[in-house]
Scaffold this motif. Structure first.
Motif, PDB file in Angstrom:
ATOM      1  N   SER A  38     -10.867  -4.725  37.197  1.00 38.61           N
ATOM      2  CA  SER A  38     -12.146  -4.348  37.777  1.00 38.61           C
ATOM      3  C   SER A  38     -12.971  -3.584  36.749  1.00 38.61           C
ATOM      4  CB  SER A  38     -11.930  -3.483  39.027  1.00 38.61           C
ATOM      5  OG  SER A  38     -11.259  -2.279  38.692  1.00 38.61           O
ATOM      6  N   GLY A  39     -14.217  -3.339  37.100  1.00 37.92           N
ATOM      7  CA  GLY A  39     -15.071  -2.529  36.243  1.00 37.92           C
ATOM      8  C   GLY A  39     -16.139  -3.288  35.495  1.00 37.92           C
ATOM      9  N   GLY A  40     -16.134  -4.596  35.600  1.00 37.31           N
ATOM     10  CA  GLY A  40     -17.141  -5.383  34.906  1.00 37.31           C
ATOM     11  C   GLY A  40     -18.490  -5.298  35.599  1.00 37.31           C
ATOM     12  N   GLN A  65     -26.503  -3.386  29.253  1.00 33.60           N
ATOM     13  CA  GLN A  65     -27.424  -3.692  28.164  1.00 33.60           C
ATOM     14  C   GLN A  65     -26.739  -3.519  26.817  1.00 33.60           C
ATOM     15  OE1 GLN A  65     -31.130  -1.544  28.719  1.00 33.60           O
ATOM     16  NE2 GLN A  65     -31.843  -3.207  30.034  1.00 33.60           N
ATOM     17  N   THR A  66     -27.279  -4.187  25.819  1.00 31.93           N
ATOM     18  CA  THR A  66     -26.728  -4.062  24.475  1.00 31.93           C
ATOM     19  C   THR A  66     -26.691  -2.593  24.059  1.00 31.93           C
ATOM     20  OG1 THR A  66     -28.927  -4.472  23.561  1.00 31.93           O
ATOM     21  CG2 THR A  66     -27.439  -6.351  23.710  1.00 31.93           C
ATOM     22  N   GLY A  67     -25.610  -2.249  23.406  1.00 32.12           N
ATOM     23  CA  GLY A  67     -25.422  -0.868  23.006  1.00 32.12           C
ATOM     24  C   GLY A  67     -24.764  -0.014  24.063  1.00 32.12           C
ATOM     25  N   GLY A  68     -24.623  -0.552  25.245  1.00 33.13           N
ATOM     26  CA  GLY A  68     -24.031   0.194  26.335  1.00 33.13           C
ATOM     27  C   GLY A  68     -22.512   0.172  26.325  1.00 33.13           C
ATOM     28  N   SER A  69     -21.940   0.777  27.351  1.00 30.71           N
ATOM     29  CA  SER A  69     -20.483   0.898  27.448  1.00 30.71           C
ATOM     30  C   SER A  69     -20.011   0.454  28.825  1.00 30.71           C
ATOM     31  CB  SER A  69     -20.051   2.350  27.221  1.00 30.71           C
ATOM     32  OG  SER A  69     -20.427   2.806  25.939  1.00 30.71           O
ATOM     33  N   VAL A  70     -18.755   0.109  28.876  1.00 34.81           N
ATOM     34  CA  VAL A  70     -18.137  -0.239  30.155  1.00 34.81           C
ATOM     35  C   VAL A  70     -16.665   0.128  30.061  1.00 34.81           C
ATOM     36  CG1 VAL A  70     -17.560  -2.606  29.478  1.00 34.81           C
ATOM     37  CG2 VAL A  70     -17.928  -2.063  31.886  1.00 34.81           C
ATOM     38  N   ARG A  71     -16.101   0.538  31.180  1.00 39.86           N
ATOM     39  CA  ARG A  71     -14.678   0.814  31.220  1.00 39.86           C
ATOM     40  C   ARG A  71     -14.043  -0.109  32.245  1.00 39.86           C
ATOM     41  NH1 ARG A  71     -11.038   6.121  32.778  1.00 39.86           N
ATOM     42  NH2 ARG A  71     -11.674   5.539  34.887  1.00 39.86           N
ATOM     43  N   LEU A  72     -13.152  -0.932  31.781  1.00 39.70           N
ATOM     44  CA  LEU A  72     -12.439  -1.846  32.653  1.00 39.70           C
ATOM     45  C   LEU A  72     -11.101  -1.233  33.043  1.00 39.70           C
ATOM     46  CD1 LEU A  72     -13.091  -5.166  30.700  1.00 39.70           C
ATOM     47  CD2 LEU A  72     -14.505  -4.079  32.454  1.00 39.70           C
ATOM     48  N   ARG A 123     -14.658  -0.377  18.436  1.00 40.74           N
ATOM     49  CA  ARG A 123     -15.558  -0.375  19.597  1.00 40.74           C
ATOM     50  C   ARG A 123     -14.798  -0.331  20.911  1.00 40.74           C
ATOM     51  NH1 ARG A 123     -18.860  -4.425  20.809  1.00 40.74           N
ATOM     52  NH2 ARG A 123     -17.743  -6.097  19.730  1.00 40.74           N
ATOM     53  N   VAL A 124     -13.494  -0.542  20.874  1.00 41.77           N
ATOM     54  CA  VAL A 124     -12.716  -0.556  22.116  1.00 41.77           C
ATOM     55  C   VAL A 124     -11.519   0.391  21.995  1.00 41.77           C
ATOM     56  CG1 VAL A 124     -13.395  -2.909  22.673  1.00 41.77           C
ATOM     57  CG2 VAL A 124     -11.282  -2.509  21.402  1.00 41.77           C
ATOM     58  N   THR A 125     -11.150   0.937  23.121  1.00 43.57           N
ATOM     59  CA  THR A 125      -9.981   1.810  23.200  1.00 43.57           C
ATOM     60  C   THR A 125      -9.198   1.454  24.447  1.00 43.57           C
ATOM     61  OG1 THR A 125     -11.196   3.618  22.135  1.00 43.57           O
ATOM     62  CG2 THR A 125      -9.157   4.185  23.271  1.00 43.57           C
ATOM     63  N   ILE A 126      -7.927   1.230  24.261  1.00 48.53           N
ATOM     64  CA  ILE A 126      -7.056   0.945  25.398  1.00 48.53           C
ATOM     65  C   ILE A 126      -6.227   2.181  25.692  1.00 48.53           C
ATOM     66  CG2 ILE A 126      -5.148  -0.001  24.006  1.00 48.53           C
ATOM     67  CD1 ILE A 126      -4.795  -2.131  26.229  1.00 48.53           C
ATOM     68  N   SER A 162      -0.068   6.346  33.492  1.00 51.35           N
ATOM     69  CA  SER A 162       1.185   5.952  34.126  1.00 51.35           C
ATOM     70  C   SER A 162       1.249   6.367  35.588  1.00 51.35           C
ATOM     71  CB  SER A 162       2.363   6.564  33.359  1.00 51.35           C
ATOM     72  OG  SER A 162       2.403   6.084  32.029  1.00 51.35           O
ATOM     73  N   ALA A 163       0.682   7.504  35.908  1.00 50.88           N
ATOM     74  CA  ALA A 163       0.713   7.982  37.295  1.00 50.88           C
ATOM     75  C   ALA A 163      -0.018   7.026  38.228  1.00 50.88           C
ATOM     76  CB  ALA A 163       0.112   9.380  37.382  1.00 50.88           C
ATOM     77  N   LYS A 164      -1.053   6.379  37.707  1.00 52.21           N
ATOM     78  CA  LYS A 164      -1.829   5.435  38.512  1.00 52.21           C
ATOM     79  C   LYS A 164      -1.413   3.984  38.255  1.00 52.21           C
ATOM     80  CE  LYS A 164      -5.923   8.378  38.824  1.00 52.21           C
ATOM     81  NZ  LYS A 164      -7.382   8.494  38.574  1.00 52.21           N
ATOM     82  N   ASN A 165      -0.447   3.799  37.354  1.00 48.91           N
ATOM     83  CA  ASN A 165       0.000   2.441  37.019  1.00 48.91           C
ATOM     84  C   ASN A 165      -1.186   1.569  36.607  1.00 48.91           C
ATOM     85  OD1 ASN A 165       2.462   1.100  36.688  1.00 48.91           O
ATOM     86  ND2 ASN A 165       2.134  -0.147  38.521  1.00 48.91           N
ATOM     87  N   THR A 166      -2.059   2.167  35.828  1.00 47.27           N
ATOM     88  CA  THR A 166      -3.321   1.524  35.459  1.00 47.27           C
ATOM     89  C   THR A 166      -3.534   1.616  33.958  1.00 47.27           C
ATOM     90  OG1 THR A 166      -4.299   2.020  37.614  1.00 47.27           O
ATOM     91  CG2 THR A 166      -5.821   1.553  35.804  1.00 47.27           C
ATOM     92  N   VAL A 167      -4.049   0.531  33.401  1.00 51.24           N
ATOM     93  CA  VAL A 167      -4.430   0.484  31.994  1.00 51.24           C
ATOM     94  C   VAL A 167      -5.937   0.291  31.928  1.00 51.24           C
ATOM     95  CG1 VAL A 167      -4.230  -0.835  29.852  1.00 51.24           C
ATOM     96  CG2 VAL A 167      -2.195  -0.342  31.212  1.00 51.24           C
ATOM     97  N   TYR A 168      -6.571   1.036  31.037  1.00 55.18           N
ATOM     98  CA  TYR A 168      -8.020   0.999  30.909  1.00 55.18           C
ATOM     99  C   TYR A 168      -8.423   0.390  29.572  1.00 55.18           C
ATOM    100  CZ  TYR A 168      -7.608   4.423  34.652  1.00 55.18           C
ATOM    101  OH  TYR A 168      -7.291   5.055  35.825  1.00 55.18           O
TER     102      TYR A 168
END
Length: 121
Positions: free
Chosen positions: A6-8, A12-19, A66-69, A73-79
């Protein structure tokens, strides 16, 4: 094993998003979790992955810097944090899990549905 990406959305160009990639039915710490993208007419490509043990990370050269993963663990989620987005980053982004896999491989065992990221100028 289920994965929910989720998170998509539009940005706009230059912007950010966290999936986000939320796992259920398994403990993601024991798996390699990968992020991938597929643009229309193109093959699926690896964006990044994070290993369960040790948390080693991998980034595709085209996205490095430009990306960071990261993993919660507590939420069992990868961003996947994506910054300085470009029109060329427009794609469906998916996450997947595998017990063992090469960092450049797309041969994962479990896949979630994708989330669309659309970058416009």
């Amino acid at each position: 094993v289920q994965l929910q990406a989720s998170g998509g959305g539009p940005v706009q160009t230059g912007g950010s998003v966290r999936l986000s990639c939320a796992g259920s039915g398994f403990t993601s710490d024991g798996y390699v979790i990968g992020w991938f993208r597929q643009a229309p007419g193109k093959e699926r490509e690896v964006v990044s992955c994070i290993r369960g043990s040790g948390g080693n990370t991998y980034y595709a050269d085209s996205l490095k810097g430009r990306v960071t993963i990261s993993r919660d663990s507590a939420k069992n989620t990868v961003y996947l944090q994506m910054n300085s987005l470009e029109v060329e980053d427009t794609a469906v982004y998916s996450c997947a899990a595998a017990r063992r896999v090469e960092v450049t491989s797309t041969q994962y065992d479990y896949w979630g549905q994708g989330t669309q990221v659309t970058v416009s100028s």
